[in-house]
Structures are given as structure tokens and as C-alpha cells.
Design a protein around this motif. Structure first.
Motif, short mmCIF file in Angstrom:
data_model
loop_
_atom_site.label_atom_id
_atom_site.label_comp_id
_atom_site.label_asym_id
_atom_site.label_seq_id
_atom_site.Cartn_x
_atom_site.Cartn_y
_atom_site.Cartn_z
N SER A 315 0.83 -1.20 0.00
CA SER A 315 0.00 0.00 0.00
C SER A 315 0.86 1.26 0.00
CB SER A 315 -0.92 0.02 1.23
OG SER A 315 -1.87 -1.05 1.16
N GLN A 316 1.96 1.22 0.74
CA GLN A 316 2.88 2.34 0.75
C GLN A 316 3.48 2.58 -0.63
OE1 GLN A 316 5.61 1.26 3.86
NE2 GLN A 316 4.21 1.86 5.50
N ALA A 317 3.80 1.49 -1.33
CA ALA A 317 4.35 1.60 -2.69
C ALA A 317 3.31 2.20 -3.65
CB ALA A 317 4.80 0.23 -3.19
N VAL A 318 2.05 1.78 -3.48
CA VAL A 318 0.97 2.32 -4.32
C VAL A 318 0.79 3.80 -4.04
CG1 VAL A 318 -1.52 2.28 -4.70
CG2 VAL A 318 -0.23 0.14 -4.61
N ASP A 319 0.77 4.19 -2.75
CA ASP A 319 0.61 5.60 -2.40
C ASP A 319 1.75 6.44 -2.93
OD1 ASP A 319 -1.71 4.95 -1.08
OD2 ASP A 319 -0.79 4.89 0.91
N SER A 320 2.96 5.91 -2.86
CA SER A 320 4.12 6.62 -3.37
C SER A 320 4.02 6.84 -4.88
CB SER A 320 5.40 5.86 -3.01
OG SER A 320 6.54 6.52 -3.55
N ALA A 321 3.62 5.77 -5.58
CA ALA A 321 3.48 5.86 -7.04
C ALA A 321 2.37 6.82 -7.44
CB ALA A 321 3.22 4.47 -7.62
#
Length: 324
Positions: A315-321
């Protein structure tokens, strides 16, 4: 290693010793990996209006003691005509069972406290002492008309010598956020005294929160669930109690980054661990049946990421992207 083999391995942790052997340990602070022996006792087939209901239920509970449980569970309001200020006569009689078998016990009863009437679950420790009471948070409309008062809105967690547990009662099953709250507060097993099985919801809640759940129903089937919602044991026509050994450290993983590591664990640790593959879900569970080997040890040794942590990372990776 199959489920039957794991059950035998876990069972060996608490079976009576043969002459000349040391008695195996139950779940306790002396073992790093806690495998907790749980029992559920149902009341299917018993006459609810009879004066012998307590005796008949205790007969089943006494039969279940052969499993040498760490904790047992009876149904919601298992004596419909009794209202008790705890501790009272019913509590004292059940406390004698707890002392005799060195087992915790959860049982449903109508109770009075502070001038109010509750649908409660009482928790006794291995010495028969009252650890605490859970008051049903969501009594039905009919119960409210009959004078039942709702319990406090935040479900409590109770500490035992093998870990933290939660309790929900019957109609509480419809408020899923309370089950999530118990998980957040550290509960590893939720006990579910009820009037009926609520099988679909309980299995789904066990998986959604990765909790072991022990249901005890007044009618039909009582079940024990693992963290995937799978039924480990159930009551039925041949035996109205059921028992299972629960490795509390059992964790759920996504196969991403883990397939080779899981196979390495199987190769190195063999019968000391259980890896169960969910081939159509891209998941596996990892449990230890060795009293001195924990899943946390294996997570550290192999750099594993449990499913909940993996979801947070993803989820953190998705938010960052998304922010780019």
C-alpha cells in the motif's frame, strides 16, 4: 507434513506420560512456542427447560476434560433460567471443574452487576478464580425488551498464562469492527458462546482478522477455526464436544518472495514445522509444532514478511506511485 501428522505432533505436547516418562507441558511461559489446547462443548440435543441441564452439560464438559484442555468454552446463556451475581452457585460449581482439571473456562450466563442485567460470558482461570466478565455489546431487540443491558462498546481483551483472548457473544457476530478491534488489541483467540453456529460469518471473521476462533453453540454444531477460517474440529452426533491444539504463532503469507524460502524451511526443519499451501489463493501458512521454535524465529532467520505487513508495504508503494 500433513494436517494429521501435525495434529499428532501437537497432541503429544499434552498427553499423559507413560510410566517413567516426564509429563509433557501444556501451553505455558516455560515453552517459547505456545500450542494451546482448546475445547468447545455444545448443548445440541439437551432439553433446555429441564432441571438437569447443568448436570448434563457438566457431563459433556467432564468428557471433554480427557483432551486435557488449557481452556474450554460453553454456550451463550447455557442455563436459561439462571441469573447470577458472579461468583454465585453456578460459577462455584464450574470453578471446581477448572481447579480439578487446571483449565481456564468460558461460559455464558445471565448476570447482575450494579443493578443491571447482562448477557455475559465469565472467564475462570486454572484455579477457578474469576478473571473477568464480558457483557454482550449488542443484545438483540428482544433481549433489550426483556431487560438485558448492553455492555461497554469497546470489547475487552483478557490475559491468560498462554496469551490474550477476546470474547464475542452470538448477535455480536454482526458487528465486524469489534472483531477487528480485538485483533488490534492483541487477542489471538476469540471465544464465541452463541445460540446458533453463525458458521459462515465466524469462518470469514477468523480469516479476515487471522484469529483462531472457538464457537460454542446451544444448538446444532460448535466449531474450532484456525486463522484461515478452516474448521479444525466440530461437534456432532458421535461426540458433543470437540478439541484442537492451536499453535498461536501460526502466520499467513503471500507466496511473493517466499516460495523458495518456505521450501528451505521445510527441508531444514522437517516435522518441526507445518507449511500448508493454498494453491488457488497464492498463500501459505507457517506454524511450528516445536515447543522451543517460534514462527518469529523463522521470520527473522529467512527474512519473511507476513501477509498483513506485506499488504502495508504494498500500500505504501501504491501511495508513493500515486503521488508522482
Amino acid at each position: 507434513m500433513g494436517r494429521f501428522s501435525v495434529a499428532l505432533a501437537a497432541l503429544s505436547l499434552a498427553l499423559p506420560a507413560l510410566p517413567g516418562q516426564e509429563t509433557p507441558l501444556r501451553a505455558s511461559a516455560r515453552t517459547r512456542n505456545r500450542v494451546v489446547r482448546v475445547v468447545t462443548v455444545g448443548q445440541a440435543g439437551l432439553e433446555r427447560s429441564g432441571s438437569e441441564l447443568l448436570d448434563r452439560t457438566l457431563e459433556r464438559l467432564e468428557q471433554a476434560a480427557s483432551f486435557r484442555p488449557d481452556i474450554a468454552c460453553l454456550p451463550e446463556v447455557f442455563l436459561p433460567t439462571v441469573v447470577e451475581t458472579v461468583p454465585g452457585p453456578v460459577t462455584e460449581r464450574l470453578a471446581a471443574w477448572s481447579r480439578r482439571h487446571s483449565s481456564y473456562l468460558v461460559f455464558g450466563l445471565k448476570t447482575r452487576a450494579g443493578g443491571k442485567l447482562y448477557n455475559s460470558a465469565v472467564l475462570l482461570d486454572r484455579q477457578g478464580q474469576v478473571v473477568g466478565q464480558y457483557h454482550k455489546i449488542h443484545p438483540t431487540e428482544g433481549e433489550i425488551r426483556d431487560g438485558i443491558h448492553p455492555g461497554a462498546p469497546d470489547p475487552q481483551v483478557f490475559q491468560t498464562d498462554f496469551g490474550a483472548i477476546g470474547i464475542q457473544i452470538c448477535f455480536d457476530v454482526n458487528w465486524w469492527e469489534d472483531w477487528k478491534r480485538l485483533k488490534q488489541k492483541g487477542a489471538q483467540i476469540v471465544f464465541f458462546p452463541a445460540a446458533y453456529p453463525a458458521a459462515m460469518q465466524v469462518g470469514a471473521l477468523a480469516l479476515a482478522n487471522q484469529l483462531h476462533v472457538v464457537s460454542s453453540a446451544r444448538s446444532r454444531v460448535s466449531r474450532i477455526y484456525d486463522i484461515t477460517g478452516a474448521v479444525l474440529a466440530a461437534t456432532g452426533q458421535f461426540q458433543e464436544w470437540a478439541g484442537a491444539a492451536l499453535p498461536l504463532g501460526k502466520r499467513l503469507f503471500e507466496i511473493d518472495y517466499h516460495t523458495a524460502k518456505a521450501r528451505q524451511i521445510q527441508k531444514k526443519y522437517g516435522s518441526r514445522v507445518e507449511v500448508v499451501w493454498f494453491h488457488e489463493d497464492d498463500w501459505f501458512t507457517l506454524a511450528s509444532v516445536d515447543p522451543q521454535l517460534t514462527v518469529e524465529d523463522l521470520i527473522a532467520e529467512y527474512g519473511l514478511t507476513p501477509l498483513d505487513d506485506y499488504r502495508k508495504r504494498a500500500s505504501q508503494a501504491v501511495d508513493s506511485a500515486r503521488s508522482k
